[in-house]
Design an enzyme around this catalytic site. Structure first.
Site, PDB file in Angstrom:
ATOM      1  CG  ASP A 196     -23.176  -3.303  -7.720  1.00  0.00           C
ATOM      2  OD1 ASP A 196     -22.200  -3.845  -7.174  1.00  0.00           O
ATOM      3  OD2 ASP A 196     -23.903  -2.491  -7.128  1.00  0.00           O
TER       4      ASP A 196
ATOM      5  CG  ASP B 184     -21.078  -0.714  -5.787  1.00  0.00           C
ATOM      6  OD1 ASP B 184     -20.596  -1.867  -5.712  1.00  0.00           O
ATOM      7  OD2 ASP B 184     -22.049  -0.347  -5.087  1.00  0.00           O
TER       8      ASP B 184
ATOM      9  CB  SER C  89     -24.345  -5.706  -4.667  1.00  0.00           C
ATOM     10  OG  SER C  89     -23.016  -5.380  -4.362  1.00  0.00           O
TER      11      SER C  89
ATOM     12  CG  ASP D 285     -19.157  -5.075  -6.046  1.00  0.00           C
ATOM     13  OD1 ASP D 285     -18.904  -4.359  -7.036  1.00  0.00           O
ATOM     14  OD2 ASP D 285     -19.836  -4.675  -5.083  1.00  0.00           O
TER      15      ASP D 285
END
Length: 478
Positions: free
Chosen positions: A264, A266, A113, A262
């Site tokens: 990743d 999400d 992440s 961010d």
């Protein structure tokens, strides 16, 4: 086919993975608490614990340097135990959720992440994009992986699985386009900071014209090059310093809006035309209003909206005003997703910019939230600063951390100072103190992993907020 996970010569096998297994996922420093042999064992354990022999297992990852090796290792372990692996390549985390939902298959993606480059990890999902957390199978996966590592090898099943490849980006983009139609909005100039993360791949696919017809959007890209070393800034838009390049670019380009994702992709953070952040609580309110209206038009009398207890009090007030039913929950995606499913909620939002949608298998997706904001902005003529102000009637402190060893004692001191007939106290998640007249509230939550006590507060005006904030922090830090 034998899959070896033996330790390097002369070293005892590592059988304690608690340094990498967290409450919601697996995450650690590459080469220390997570490496290819651990990942291979986790792949085998995932198939065993979820009973995936003979079934599809989706495996993808982000742009971190270690992700390709880890995808291969996980695939070997999963196939050895009978899982039919479909490698879905470079993906955002919400692409995994899409694939697990659309194809009703379990899956894994390699990402850490917003963490720095030396980290990587695994987010796991059951068929239908249901989360795998410490309360829903992750502990069992850890134990099974530790057993494989201690044994030194993964014993293959009689009928080992296959390993094939599949591209899901076009299907993912088309699905999001069906949920929010942007084709009829006014033309918007949008600066997108991908932070060298996966939004550099998903933004052109969803909002651009690389895979689908173009939209009335002029995309100004910032850091779209996929680079897991994060050469420009950390892919963590929760930290204000990581938004500065985006804020500057929005003003310089005369853009209508800025979006920051961010690593990743999400989570999505929003910047208005003046370069000022629009709070995740305001975005929660804005999207909630749209989803309530859509659900009511479809015949749902009182659509349910989930919000965690750190979001602005404006969110439940707005939901009730629009005829929805707000449901307050703890912080954390596994809690939100569970309550979303239990309540049949249409939408859920968190103060950390995670946004959950019933039409997305109750999973979180920053891109779908961004599309709702673009639609709301583009369907009317006002600038985002004016539109967003409707959803931010209160003044928020943001999260303030205090490094405290004895966090319980600090909370007890605050309780002693504030307890009384004019203050309501609840302990849904940490301890929340609320003025009976509605003029302020604050929450104190201890971190589970760090010596921090986290303060979040809100008040009717800045003077009241600063007074309460300073009083509480003085007691906490005494």
């Amino acid at each position: 086919m034998t899959s070896n996970v033996s330790s390097p010569a002369g070293q005892a096998p590592q059988i304690d993975l608690s340094a990498a297994f967290k409450a919601y996922d697996v995450r650690g420093i590459v080469g220390e608490s997570i490496d290819a042999r651990i990942v291979e064992a986790v792949g085998a354990a995932f198939v065993d614990v979820l009973g995936l022999a003979g079934k599809t297992v989706l495996v993808g990852g982000d742009m971190r340097p270690s992700s390709p090796e880890f995808i291969d290792a996980f695939s070997r372990g999963a196939a050895a135990r009978g899982g039919n692996v479909e490698k879905i390549g470079l993906i955002s985390t919400d692409e995994l959720y899409y694939a697990c939902g659309a194809f009703h298959a379990a899956g894994a993606t390699f990402t850490a992440s917003h963490n720095p480059a030396q980290y990587n990890g695994i987010k796991l999902a059951k068929p239908g994009a249901q989360p795998v957390s410490s309360e829903s199978g992750l502990k069992e996966v850890q134990a099974a992986a530790e057993a494989y590592l201690a044994a030194g090898e993964i014993a293959p099943v009689a009928e080992t699985g296959t390993v094939t490849e599949r591209d899901v980006l076009a299907d993912y983009a088309a699905h999001l386009r069906k949920l929010v139609d942007l084709s009829g909005i006014r033309r918007l100039k949008v600066v997108v900071d991908a932070g060298n993360g996966m939004a550099g791949l998903t933004t052109p696919a969803v909002l651009g014209n690389t895979l689908l017809p173009g939209l009335p959007l002029e995309i100004v890209p910032l850091y779209f090059e996929l680079d897991g070393t994060f050469p420009n800034h950390p892919a963590n838009p929760l930290e204000p310093e990581n938004l500065r390049d985006l804020q500057k670019a929005v003003v310089e380009h005369g853009a209508d809006i800025g979006l920051a994702f961010d690593g990743d992709a999400d989570r999505c953070f929003v910047i208005d035309e003046n370069g000022d952040p629009v709070s995740p609580s305001a975005i929660t309110g804005l999207v909630a209003r749209r989803e309530i209206a859509r659900a009511k038009a479809a015949g749902e009398p009182h659509p349910i909206i989930i919000h965690n207890l750190i979001t602005s009090r404006a969110v439940p007030e707005l939901v009730e005003h629009d005829g929805g039913r707000p449901v307050r929950t703890r912080v954390g995606h596994s809690f939100i997703k569970a309550v979303m499913a239990e309540q049949g909620a249409v939408f859920g939002g968190e103060h950390s910019a995670h946004y959950y949608f019933r039409d997305f298998w109750n999973a979180d997706t920053g891109m779908l939230a961004a599309m709702h904001v673009l639609a709301a902005l583009g369907e009317q003529d006002r600038p985002l600063s004016e539109l967003g102000a409707e959803y931010e009637p209160y003044v928020s402190s943001g999260e303030i951390n205090s490094e405290i060893e004895d966090k319980a004692a600090a909370v007890a001191r605050v309780r002693e100072a504030y307890e009384g007939p004019d203050v309501a106290i609840d302990e849904l998640d940490g301890t929340t103190f609320s003025a009976a007249d509605g003029s302020w509230w604050f929450n104190l939550r201890p971190s589970n992993t760090e010596p921090y006590l986290r303060f979040n507060g809100e008040a009717k005006d800045r003077e009241t907020l600063e007074s309460v904030r300073d009083s509480v922090l003085e007691i906490v830090r005494a």
